[in-house]
Design a protein around this motif. Sequence first.
Motif, PDB file in Angstrom:
ATOM      1  N   VAL A 192     -86.007 -63.626  32.732  1.00 51.62           N
ATOM      2  CA  VAL A 192     -86.507 -64.698  33.598  1.00 51.62           C
ATOM      3  C   VAL A 192     -85.369 -65.326  34.389  1.00 51.62           C
ATOM      4  CG1 VAL A 192     -87.605 -66.968  33.631  1.00 51.62           C
ATOM      5  CG2 VAL A 192     -88.524 -65.169  32.165  1.00 51.62           C
ATOM      6  N   VAL A 216     -86.229 -62.089  26.813  1.00 55.14           N
ATOM      7  CA  VAL A 216     -87.220 -62.669  27.734  1.00 55.14           C
ATOM      8  C   VAL A 216     -86.562 -63.706  28.631  1.00 55.14           C
ATOM      9  CG1 VAL A 216     -89.332 -64.024  27.920  1.00 55.14           C
ATOM     10  CG2 VAL A 216     -89.156 -62.216  26.198  1.00 55.14           C
ATOM     11  N   THR A 217     -85.835 -64.643  28.024  1.00 53.20           N
ATOM     12  CA  THR A 217     -85.135 -65.666  28.809  1.00 53.20           C
ATOM     13  C   THR A 217     -84.114 -65.023  29.738  1.00 53.20           C
ATOM     14  OG1 THR A 217     -85.470 -67.384  27.162  1.00 53.20           O
ATOM     15  CG2 THR A 217     -83.611 -67.666  28.649  1.00 53.20           C
ATOM     16  N   ALA A 226     -91.764 -61.367  29.681  1.00 54.12           N
ATOM     17  CA  ALA A 226     -90.965 -61.658  30.875  1.00 54.12           C
ATOM     18  C   ALA A 226     -91.764 -61.387  32.146  1.00 54.12           C
ATOM     19  CB  ALA A 226     -89.686 -60.831  30.870  1.00 54.12           C
TER      20      ALA A 226
END
Length: 291
Positions: free
Chosen positions: A277, A273-274, A242
């Motif tokens: 972000v 991670v998504t 990230a």
Amino acid sequence: MNPSIVVGLDGSAESVAAAHWAAREALLRDVPLHLVHAADWSSPLGVPATGTAVGREWAEALLRDATHELRDLHGRLEVRARSIDGRPAVSLATAAASAAMLVLGSRGLGTLTGFILGSVGMGVIHATERPVILVRAHEDALPHAEGLHTDRDVVVGVDISRPCDALLDFAFEEASRRRCTLRALLSWTLPPLTGYGAVYDPGLHEQMGDSMTVGLDDRLQPWQDRFPSVDVVARATAGHAAEQLLKAGAEAGLVVVGRRIRQSSLGAHIGPVTHAVLHHSRAPVAVIAHR
């Protein structure tokens, strides 16, 4: 698939920015733009709620004004608009079921960069397998922004341990349309040490880095063969995924991340991670569902 772009419009500055971003994307793809306002006007008992007529009139005016503005700004853009009665997340996902993508505005984190992904945005991501783009209301997305947002790179996060064909399809196609550089990032970490006094072999870090670089190049090669005109910068670096994506995407035109499609009905399964972000990227973020 219906070659169109759907954008959710609710009158907020963020949704207006999303509409202008989506208009430029539609011009880039030479496809129609569909403006959709979704609201649940009914009461729990099925009796028309107070103010429903006023609300519907406001929605129609919102769509009409936005349509006129976008047509005035982009003379060759085909713009359609409609209002849907129903839960926004489900209605928007249904409206975009066969579209190229669904674009939504997302509220910024005050003086910080990034998004607040509300219940509608999260619900839409969970409800559709179409690409979902989140756009913030900053000046790069406003009507006076020049060009077709093709002057900045596309950044994509790659995980070579799992298939991600849909993710790479989208990223390469977008970079090809924009004629911009595609930056592909793979982040990795060394395995944890075990045992008292254990230390890493000095060459392990270098070996791991070389292995990851080869793996990333191998994963990208089929798409580079399909899109020879796309300038690809591939980088495998040690660190948190990230953080690496946010750093690389700080000045990007679009950051592309994935979410795995799962059968469980619990949660949107966007992954840590998504999730990071989405909440901290200043650039527009494309969430691509893949198996």
